[in-house]
Design an enzyme around this catalytic site. Structure first.
Site, short mmCIF file in Angstrom:
data_model
loop_
_atom_site.label_atom_id
_atom_site.label_comp_id
_atom_site.label_asym_id
_atom_site.label_seq_id
_atom_site.Cartn_x
_atom_site.Cartn_y
_atom_site.Cartn_z
N ASN B 252 15.36 51.41 59.17
CA ASN B 252 16.35 52.13 58.38
C ASN B 252 16.76 51.38 57.12
O ASN B 252 17.59 51.87 56.35
CB ASN B 252 17.61 52.38 59.23
N HIS B 254 18.46 48.61 57.08
CA HIS B 254 19.67 47.81 57.29
C HIS B 254 19.48 46.94 58.53
O HIS B 254 18.46 47.02 59.21
CB HIS B 254 20.92 48.70 57.38
N CYS B 289 25.31 46.61 57.94
CA CYS B 289 25.11 45.34 57.24
C CYS B 289 23.69 45.30 56.71
O CYS B 289 22.84 46.08 57.12
CB CYS B 289 25.29 44.16 58.19
#
Lengths: 445, 445
Positions: B252, B254, B289
């Site tokens: 993804n 991340h 994050c």
């Protein structure tokens, strides 16, 4: 747990094909296997002119059982690349590959001796002697994609008076495509005295009966055991120090040394990490780490990495424990421009460009997206003390062992790969001989 | 790459059994499979009065193919616990479990829709809508050992006006032993507006045809969706901040949120981490994050964790991005004394005490051993600012969605598990009903 952006794939709440399937298939309630389910779904989807899930019948088949080759000198195991083993480019990275090499090596032992309660292979006859890895080299031409089935073959060999060697060959189990290879060097030490020890002759003779004869090696010997240069201080590249996580601890009670590779990646300049493919890593293991250790990550370009002329880039890496001069690991990484690397790997794997936009779209669809932060800083000057001598002045038993075993006669200069090849020492794919035919045969599933 | 201390298992250069095997077995060169190899080895070993590798014929068999149950409402997949997925106690930890839950959830989608070039399931009909996980709860009675084959079953359900649910049941595929369960909550948002969106009714109806009816849940509803308390500042527990690693990045784009669990473990006091077993984690996902983020890890004991009276311990965890007030993740972990946890898990898994000494011996045999460093510090006072209000004042879309969906009527107090059970809402093992019989059947391999 589940990735937020991956939610669409995980919950899969939209099922027009299976709705049709319920209507048209009288055997619906008797479909027991994934294969029959997927086939029926595909048939139903075809009726509705919806693109059928053509790969569903295949991608979730379990790997074949782990096995030996015919004369039990090569151990073979397959692995499906998982989602958590793929990165933003939808491909496995060097961390995944290193973990799989480790796994198949351990399973080779378990296949021969069974598994002890401790989880390790239950190998008899080596009282007070243990093997310690001193060096490892991984060479990758292409990385498998998420969902690909990879095949690893491994075997070992005598390799000098005091060392043994384990090699691996990595390929795509479905297509037979060659992906990469690896080799590692091991020494034997006495568990009590921690001194180098010779393998008893009787043990060695038994050992050699299960090693390929003549010896095989997955990477041409002309390209292995090249000495790593000294690290020049102060470092030109640094990254934030890394904390050894409890979750990085392994069954040996120390940090799994695959984590060293993860830490070392942080020092690579962003443009290289994004636009190049890691094609080779050569590692010297110096010491171990444990949870709670703060690890300093340093790098030194061996090529002009600031220019983007599309040439191969090389870096020297050094990890050391924070607050001490203990060098943990030194390595050289070689990076090829992605386009060049993909061309070399063949058309079957030139799919990154088409996959990447989809990945980017998926990532963009996730709430609260945060711009990527470069993880490494290219320092013009550095505050890190120039204590290279001290760093290299303290060596672990393993490092000392390596220093003994990797003699000058085996040290190669850091030149281009010459890829010399003979039947006894090479089975890389560019070899025109046919002695690796067994290895490159496409699996019939 | 290979672990130094695991070397004995990996190189396996001592082969007295196979030497015998070579002598006594005329079919030696024809043994093609691991099964036949291992069987012959065992026979040869028996002749020599050496304990045969009784498990070798079994432990390396590949898992069964992933599959659906009879009515295609439950997806089932098996995984062998790898060496790099086990910790110093030779068992998988919560990180491994979370990764496997993620994998089988994703594969469920792939099994229904096939895999797109992006690697994700190719699910049609949900244009502009994506699913976002807002909550997840994992409850473990026992953790599988290195080499164990675990079976995961997963299914989904409608779960309120705007939410869906995915549950999992985890068991030992060979023995049928119940290991644990998990549940997760998802909301749908519009990919462009980032606002909550309702699943179209037609899509929902199709979706429900592949959901178990009546709905199943792996954890009793009385024990789920318990509200996490507010975090009280300043934090009583802190750990060194964690760097989001490039290798933690997932498809993804991340950080894989399984890393949140790894970070959170750092804040647990050493005596709890060593002497207790993590029996439950309840997680609220707040933000994502990316590589390079520095993550601050805070903890708050919910019980008297300083005493060692053998009672259950609980902690509240909070992760936030360094230098900002962005709360990334909040969770509650519950820890049971290891002896109590093992007794609850049944005799089949009370093996840690016998395995641990072997592990300790293996660890002790590794050169340059470093004493373990406690990863968490119990702070009497802390320099961290008391900015709880600010931390909780900024919420991501996912967090906002969670706030909408987890209404007061569903919030349970933090009491002991009542484990109320009926056919429609529970399939945990303490239930005396037989409706989970399909799930607990021992595999015949």
């Amino acid at each position: 747990m589940l990735r937020q952006g991956q939610a669409a794939a995980l919950s899969a709440p939209c099922i027009p094909q299976l709705r049709l399937h319920r209507c048209v298939c009288p055997k619906y309630r008797a479909t027991r296997s994934l294969v029959s389910c997927a086939t029926s779904v595909a048939a139903a989807a075809a009726e509705a002119s919806v693109a059928p899930p053509a790969v569903a019948h295949r991608v979730l088949l379990a790997p074949k059982d782990a096995r030996f080759n015919e004369d039990c000198t090569v151990f073979i195991e397959e692995f499906r690349i998982r989602g958590n083993e793929a990165g933003p480019d939808q491909r496995a990275n060097i961390i995944t590959i290193a973990n799989l090499l480790q796994e198949v090596g351990g399973n080779h032992g378990v296949a021969m001796w069974g598994r002890a309660n401790s989880g390790f292979a239950a190998m008899p006859g080596m009282d007070h002697l243990i093997f310690v890895a001193t060096r490892m080299q991984i060479r990758m031409e292409a990385y498998p994609k998420w969902g690909d089935l990879v095949r690893l073959e491994t075997y070992f060999a005598e390799d000098g008076r005091l060392t043994t060697r384990r090699d691996w060959r990595i390929s795509n189990a479905d297509t037979g495509e060659y992906l990469g290879a690896a080799t590692s060097t091991w020494v034997t030490i006495n568990a009590e005295s921690r001194r180098l020890a010779k393998i008893p002759e009787a043990v060695k003779q038994r050992f050699l009966q299960l090693a390929p004869s003549p010896p095989r090696c997955a990477i041409p010997t002309s390209d292995t055991r090249r000495k790593l240069p000294e690290f020049v201080w102060p470092p030109q590249l640094t990254a934030p120090s890394q904390l050894g996580r409890r979750s990085d601890m392994d069954p040996n009670g120390h940090i799994n040394n695959v984590a060293y590779l993860a830490w070392a990646m942080e020092v690579i300049p962003d443009h290289v990490y994004q636009q190049y493919q890691l094609s080779e890593v050569e590692m010297d293991f110096k010491a171990e780490c444990t949870a709670g250790d703060q690890i300093e990550c340093f790098g030194m370009p061996l090529t002009d990495c600031a220019s983007s002329n599309g040439s191969t880039q090389q870096f020297l890496h050094l990890l050391r424990k924070g607050g001490s001069n203990t060098e943990v690991w030194r390595a050289r990484t070689t990076w090829k421009p992605q386009k060049v690397a993909q061309q070399a790997a063949g058309a079957a794997h030139v799919e990154t460009s088409s996959a990447a936009p989809a990945a980017a779209a998926a990532a963009a669809a996730v709430p609260a997206a945060v711009p990527a932060v470069p993880a490494a800083v290219l320092n013009g000057s550095s505050s890190v003390p120039a204590n290279g001598a001290a760093v290299n002045g303290k060596k672990s038993a393993a490092a000392a062992a390596a220093a003994v075993c990797v003699g000058p006669s085996l040290q190669k200069s850091n030149g281009a790969s010459t890829a010399s090849c003979s039947k006894t020492d090479c089975e890389h794919t560019s070899c025109s001989n046919n002695h690796a035919a067994e290895s490159t045969t496409t699996s019939s599933r």
